[in-house]
Design an enzyme around this catalytic site. Structure first.
Site, PDB file in Angstrom:
ATOM      1  N   LEU A 174       0.844  -1.193   0.000  1.00  0.00           N
ATOM      2  CA  LEU A 174       0.000   0.000   0.000  1.00  0.00           C
ATOM      3  C   LEU A 174       0.879   1.242   0.000  1.00  0.00           C
ATOM      4  O   LEU A 174       1.710   1.433   0.883  1.00  0.00           O
ATOM      5  CB  LEU A 174      -0.930   0.011   1.212  1.00  0.00           C
ATOM      6  CG  LEU A 174      -2.059   1.060   1.199  1.00  0.00           C
ATOM      7  CD1 LEU A 174      -3.223   0.580   2.057  1.00  0.00           C
ATOM      8  CD2 LEU A 174      -1.597   2.418   1.696  1.00  0.00           C
ATOM      9  N   HIS A 218       8.092   1.490  10.831  1.00  0.00           N
ATOM     10  CA  HIS A 218       8.645   2.739  10.310  1.00  0.00           C
ATOM     11  C   HIS A 218       7.692   3.873  10.695  1.00  0.00           C
ATOM     12  O   HIS A 218       6.468   3.677  10.722  1.00  0.00           O
ATOM     13  CB  HIS A 218       8.760   2.626   8.787  1.00  0.00           C
ATOM     14  CG  HIS A 218       9.504   3.742   8.139  1.00  0.00           C
ATOM     15  ND1 HIS A 218       8.918   4.961   7.862  1.00  0.00           N
ATOM     16  CD2 HIS A 218      10.785   3.830   7.692  1.00  0.00           C
ATOM     17  CE1 HIS A 218       9.800   5.743   7.279  1.00  0.00           C
ATOM     18  NE2 HIS A 218      10.943   5.089   7.162  1.00  0.00           N
TER      19      HIS A 218
END
Length: 336
Positions: free
Chosen positions: A127, A231
């Site tokens: 995504l 992240h």
């Protein structure tokens, strides 16, 4: 709203390539390599073209298109069964407890075991939303369109589903986890390993990775601190996954140490709550929803408004136009 989700086409290659260059590294499912992206599009086209329901190792690539400009501004992917072409490896975090009678002390050590526990699961991944479009719920549209697609083609997918979140990458594009663990055995940087995996698969992990458990106490503080941590750009994605019913069950990515989230497919909130009904009326109003229609290559999804009724649903005109549906046709919808 002029954005719609549709299957990726061969002529989307350049758009995907331009987005791949914006990912900043560590994004295995969207490598900035045209041959690898072209291969993904070809594999996706084969999956969309197959009409029987047998479970196979397939990939569906979807894109977010601004219909007003015909620009592709985002993408996402769905894998039907991981670990069929080559093994699907994860590290599973565990604990070893040892007791010394002589010392009168108990020691607990955290270890990482190389496992194939998630092999055969379906996966949602890849995504990416263009930085210029990160508003208005488009990331949510991309993410949830995958679950509507799965619900509308349920027989093609496994009973368990996973999502791998990118781990912590430093400013130089390196991975503290890779440097502390696998990098010691492979003689290559994280970027080199990640690019090789994106193009050739991770069989080289099976060939070279030691099978013994890794004691995290032997790692650097920096490597330990990023285990199971997404992240910074993936924190919102992690929250969306948790909202859908995914959970972190101590599986992490073997490259960057990012968390792997898992769920039972039928318990994913969008899949559980979506309904398929005919369009009875087209008129303004209704509840904010995510709406899809069509199977395989005809699949389309968008945001819109739905009002449920005994005879079917009332669909707002803008969504009806985007989806190209009329009265009497079925739509699959879930609350926004």
């Amino acid at each position: 709203m002029t954005f719609i989700i549709r299957p990726a086409r061969a002529d989307d290659l350049q758009h995907l390539y331009e987005m791949a260059k914006l990912t900043g590294g560590g994004f295995t499912n969207l490598p900035p390599e045209k041959p690898a992206l072209k291969a993904k599009l070809e594999r996706s086209a084969e999956a969309f073209a197959r009409t029987d329901d047998a479970k196979k190792d397939e990939l569906f690539v979807l894109v977010l298109e601004n219909t007003a400009t015909q620009e592709v501004r985002g993408t996402c992917q769905i894998f039907t069964q991981v670990g069929q072409r080559w093994p699907f490896y994860s590290y599973r975090m565990g604990t070893v407890t040892k007791h010394s009678e002589a010392l009168g002390r108990t020691f607990r050590a955290e270890i990482l075991n190389l496992v194939n526990d998630l092999e055969g699961s379906s996966e949602v991944g890849g995504l990416f939303l263009h930085p210029g479009e990160r508003a208005g719920g488009l990331g949510m549209l991309l993410a949830r369109s995958r679950y509507l697609f799965i619900a509308m083609h349920r027989a093609r997918f496994a009973d368990r589903i996973l999502a791998e979140l990118r781990g912590v990458i430093d400013e130089a594009g390196g991975s503290p986890f890779w440097d502390g663990v696998a990098g010691r055995f492979f003689g290559m940087s994280f970027q080199q390993a990640d690019e090789f995996n994106a193009i050739h698969g991770n069989q080289f992990i099976a060939d070279l990775m030691p099978r013994h458990p890794v004691y995290t106490a032997m790692l650097t503080d920096h490597a330990r601190s990023v285990i199971g941590v997404p992240h910074p750009s993936g924190r919102a994605a992690m929250r969306m996954l948790e909202h859908e019913g995914f959970a972190f069950e101590n599986y992490i990515d073997i490259f960057d140490g990012g968390p792997t989230m898992t769920a039972r497919t039928d318990n994913v909130v969008t899949i559980r709550d979506c309904r398929t009904q005919p369009v009875a009326h087209i008129a303004p109003g209704g509840d904010a929803s995510i709406i899809a229609r069509g199977t395989l290559a005809e699949f389309r999804a968008c945001h819109g408004r739905i009002k449920r009724g005994d005879e079917g649903v009332t669909l707002d005109p803008a969504a009806a136009a985007l989806l190209d549906v009329g009265v009497g046709q079925d739509v699959c919808h879930a609350p926004r």
